[in-house]
Design a protein around this motif. Sequence first.
Motif, PDB file in Angstrom:
ATOM      1  N   ASP A  80      36.257  50.929  41.234  1.00  0.00           N
ATOM      2  CA  ASP A  80      37.644  51.154  40.820  1.00  0.00           C
ATOM      3  C   ASP A  80      38.591  50.837  41.971  1.00  0.00           C
ATOM      4  O   ASP A  80      39.717  50.395  41.752  1.00  0.00           O
ATOM      5  N   LYS A 104      38.320  45.570  37.195  1.00  0.00           N
ATOM      6  CA  LYS A 104      39.189  46.756  37.091  1.00  0.00           C
ATOM      7  C   LYS A 104      39.599  47.292  38.451  1.00  0.00           C
ATOM      8  O   LYS A 104      40.284  48.314  38.526  1.00  0.00           O
ATOM      9  N   ARG A 124      45.527  41.954  42.356  1.00  0.00           N
ATOM     10  CA  ARG A 124      44.973  43.308  42.406  1.00  0.00           C
ATOM     11  C   ARG A 124      45.189  43.971  43.763  1.00  0.00           C
ATOM     12  O   ARG A 124      44.742  45.090  43.984  1.00  0.00           O
TER      13      ARG A 124
END
Length: 262
Positions: A80, A104, A124
């Motif tokens: 994560d 993710k 990200r």
Amino acid sequence: MKSTFVLLAALAAFRLPAPAQTVTAPAPSRGAADQIATKHGPLTVQPITHGSVVLTWRGKTIYVDPTGGAAVYAGLAAPDLVLITDIHGDHLDPKTLSGLTLGKALLIVPPAVAEKLPAQYQARVRLLRNGQRLDTLGLTVSAIPMYNLPEAADARHPKGRGNGYVLGLGGTTVYLSGDTEDIAEMRALRDINVAFVCMNLPYTMDVQQAAQAVLAFKPGIVYPYHYRGQDGLSDVGRFEKTVEAANPKIDVRLRNWYPAAP
């Protein structure tokens, strides 16, 4: 006699194939995981290699400086969060990153690392500079300095380029030193429950410096990690004896960060 040879040839032609050999993939080369009790469930500590570790807490998985090839992460949950401390190859390894499932994941990095990350990860990325903090996914990530002494512009690890990290996990604090020496910012840490402290010359600090730093900030548990230097593995047994002789309340945990080492 001729008919006998013909019969043997026919039997050979119709011989049943041997059953296929079953090949079992080798288990990932990594040390055993620890579990540490916290107020909000166990914190799992999975040593990977050198400065790489995987932390799992409340269903969230954190990869720290993922290196060593994607195969050593086989069987672990996808991250994560990915924390990267510095630009060197034992911390920032694009080849390992490319083999991981990062769909993710947030990548928390200092600006110098962000500049070197492949373009596919930029969306990200969350930048943290020394002194900054990010609250995300039910935990906090604070960036603190990591650097060599004496301070110099040409040091392997100049102040401000890389990040050590302090994680806040619902009342439990985890310190990840990155590549540093016995700096004032580390000595000033307080209320650290779990610490990961480097010790490898000539890149960071020696065993004695690391022990004195740990004795100054008094973590509840300390893992020596990142302890392979220019002349092999540091004497973490001596680190353990030095720390526990001076403060037996500090739990020094020696784990195998180099399972493939001779």
